[in-house]
Design an enzyme around this catalytic site. Structure first.
Site, PDB file in Angstrom:
ATOM      1  N   THR A 166      -4.950  -6.777  11.150  1.00 13.45           N
ATOM      2  CA  THR A 166      -5.227  -5.570  10.351  1.00 13.45           C
ATOM      3  C   THR A 166      -4.625  -4.307  10.979  1.00 13.45           C
ATOM      4  OG1 THR A 166      -7.282  -6.591   9.620  1.00 13.45           O
ATOM      5  CG2 THR A 166      -7.097  -4.207   9.324  1.00 13.45           C
ATOM      6  N   ARG A 199      -1.687 -14.146   4.660  1.00 18.05           N
ATOM      7  CA  ARG A 199      -2.411 -13.430   5.723  1.00 18.05           C
ATOM      8  C   ARG A 199      -1.634 -13.542   7.037  1.00 18.05           C
ATOM      9  NH1 ARG A 199      -6.749 -10.022   4.819  1.00 18.05           N
ATOM     10  NH2 ARG A 199      -7.476 -10.528   6.902  1.00 18.05           N
ATOM     11  N   ARG A 207       2.835  -6.194   9.029  1.00 16.47           N
ATOM     12  CA  ARG A 207       2.131  -5.001   9.493  1.00 16.47           C
ATOM     13  C   ARG A 207       2.755  -4.458  10.782  1.00 16.47           C
ATOM     14  NH1 ARG A 207      -3.902  -7.054   7.682  1.00 16.47           N
ATOM     15  NH2 ARG A 207      -3.921  -5.960   5.677  1.00 16.47           N
ATOM     16  N   PHE A 257     -15.227   2.990   7.798  1.00 12.65           N
ATOM     17  CA  PHE A 257     -13.844   3.362   7.445  1.00 12.65           C
ATOM     18  C   PHE A 257     -13.600   3.435   5.938  1.00 12.65           C
ATOM     19  CE2 PHE A 257     -13.873  -1.280   8.099  1.00 12.65           C
ATOM     20  CZ  PHE A 257     -13.334  -1.726   6.899  1.00 12.65           C
ATOM     21  N   HIS A 279      -1.696  -5.484   1.729  1.00 16.43           N
ATOM     22  CA  HIS A 279      -2.990  -6.148   1.626  1.00 16.43           C
ATOM     23  C   HIS A 279      -2.766  -7.625   1.306  1.00 16.43           C
ATOM     24  CE1 HIS A 279      -7.117  -6.949   0.203  1.00 16.43           C
ATOM     25  NE2 HIS A 279      -6.520  -7.637  -0.756  1.00 16.43           N
ATOM     26  N   ASN A 338      -1.515   0.225   6.943  1.00 17.03           N
ATOM     27  CA  ASN A 338      -0.986  -1.026   7.471  1.00 17.03           C
ATOM     28  C   ASN A 338      -0.113  -1.793   6.479  1.00 17.03           C
ATOM     29  OD1 ASN A 338      -3.045  -1.776   5.820  1.00 17.03           O
ATOM     30  ND2 ASN A 338      -4.217  -2.896   7.348  1.00 17.03           N
ATOM     31  N   LYS A 350       0.838  -1.203   0.000  1.00 17.15           N
ATOM     32  CA  LYS A 350       0.000   0.000   0.000  1.00 17.15           C
ATOM     33  C   LYS A 350       0.876   1.259   0.000  1.00 17.15           C
ATOM     34  CE  LYS A 350      -3.817  -2.300   2.446  1.00 17.15           C
ATOM     35  NZ  LYS A 350      -4.756  -2.166   3.591  1.00 17.15           N
TER      36      LYS A 350
END
Ligand code: CDP
Ligand code: MG
Length: 377
Positions: free
Chosen positions: A181, A175, A195, A147, A208, A205, A101
């Site tokens: 998250t 993941r 993260r 959000f 993804h 964070n 991100k």
């Protein structure tokens, strides 16, 4: 089984026959040499499809869980058909979509390095800039969430890098590598996670990851559409030069380290994409070396030997400045004369010298355009 020059992969494929209302099972064979497919109907002991070339089926489509279209039937690979196939392909069972991100783009080298070290295989990768509509489409499952607006502002605030990962239980493994998250929670509950290490808060964070294999299929299609135009790339085509991390270096897991070195030296990486070069394209790209450099043939062979990573590098006097950093073309010489250059650090020999960079200042833009205007269309 493997006959000489006849490498063949075998799967059990299932098709739900709506007329008979039951599942038909087939033995599916793929011949690597000529890309032909052959199928037997298992229950009826008869040939279903004679050896035929099916353009849409590529070796990378051969994994359990994948669905391929054959004679307008959606065939699902449910198992390996023999031990050879299991031994050769079982490590690359699943795919997922990952994304760096905007907040973590300056850490792209470290994150890509971590991905390789954890044993994920990067099979596609592209830097893109999402607009609001695209971001909304990508995050459609969050429609109505409080959000959403913050999230859309964030993911459109700068470029992202989307990538396809392949590996065993890839969706959940990735993941797991990401952690919770909220980056703050990640730091307390999974301090080694991506993260925890690279994220800031619960919006920013770092990365993804698809949350299921069906999300992965949708999200992969979003960034890497099987047909139709691909996402807008971020190449600027000004003050630039071209860098290509060669296939041997990508295969050895050096891409992240090379990217980190480039960023640490103060260069901007304004576009980055993985390519699988066709021979004709590699020949064209290396045209200027033909008849001039003795290694031309081997250079073409190297560049087509696997995925490479092409970049637009930006700086003042980008071609000259970046050439300095890449070093002499022979890594042995580089290690003696310029031990801190990329080729000294990451090169093997004259052909496997880790990276290509534009030679002549006036070719910088042309080479960037070759990848991101011609090949990347
Ligand atoms: O990304 P992940 O699947 O872990 O979380 P999500 O619940 O699907 O949310 C998608 C993204 O929205 C998160 O990664 C965050 O960037 C953002 N988000 C947020 O800004 N505030 C929240 N309370 C939850 C998520
Ligand atoms: Mg999610």
């Amino acid at each position: 089984m493997e006959r000489e020059g006849e490498e063949r992969f075998c799967f059990i494929a299932e098709w739900y026959d709506p007329h008979a209302a039951f599942i038909r099972r087939y033995q599916f064979m793929y011949y690597v040499k000529d890309g032909t497919v052959e199928m037997f109907d298992i229950k009826n002991h008869r040939m279903f499809l004679k050896k035929t070339r099916i353009e849409t089926i590529r070796p990378e489509d051969l994994y359990i869980g994948n669905t391929v279209n054959i004679l307008s039937r959606q065939m699902n690979f449910v198992d390996y058909g023999d031990d050879f196939t299991r031994a050769r392909l079982s490590h690359k069972k699943e795919r997922t979509l990952g994304m760096i991100k905007p907040d973590a783009m300056s850490k792209m080298g470290q994150i890509i390095d971590l991905i390789c070290q954890k044993g994920f295989l990067i099979t596609k990768l592209k830097m893109c800039q999402l607009n609001r509509n695209e971001a909304f489409q990508f995050y459609q499952e969050h429609q109505g969430k409080p959000f959403l607006d913050t999230l859309l502002n964030f993911v459109t605030s700068g470029p992202v890098i989307a990538f396809e990962l392949m590996g065993e239980n890839c969706v959940s493994q990735w993941r797991e590598a990401l952690g919770p998250t909220d980056s703050a929670i990640a730091r307390s509950e999974a301090p080694q996670s991506i993260r925890a290490r690279f994220g800031k808060n619960k919006t920013e964070n770092a990365c993804h990851g698809s949350d299921s294999s069906s999300s992965a299929a949708r999200e992969l299609e979003f960034f890497f559409p099987s047909n139709g135009p691909s996402r807008q790339n971020t190449a600027k085509f000004t003050d630039c030069t071209c860098c290509v991390v060669k296939p041997h270096a990508v295969k050895s897991g050096l891409a992240g380290k090379i990217i980190s070195s480039i960023l640490e030296a103060g260069f901007e990486i304004s576009m980055l994409e993985m390519f699988n070069m066709e021979k004709a394209n590699a020949e064209e790209f290396y045209e200027v070396y033909k008849g001039v450099v003795q290694e031309y043939g081997s250079m073409v062979a190297e560049l087509t030997s696997g995925p490479c990573l092409a970049m637009e590098i930006r700086a003042q006097n980008a071609p000259q400045a970046f050439r300095e950093m890449v070093g002499p073309s022979d890594p042995e010489i580089a290690r003696h004369l310029r031990p801190r250059t990329l080729r000294a650090l990451f090169g093997v020999d004259k052909v496997r010298n880790a990276v290509h960079c534009t030679d002549l200042p006036e070719d910088g833009l042309l080479e960037v355009e070759y990848f991101f205007k011609i090949l990347g269309r």
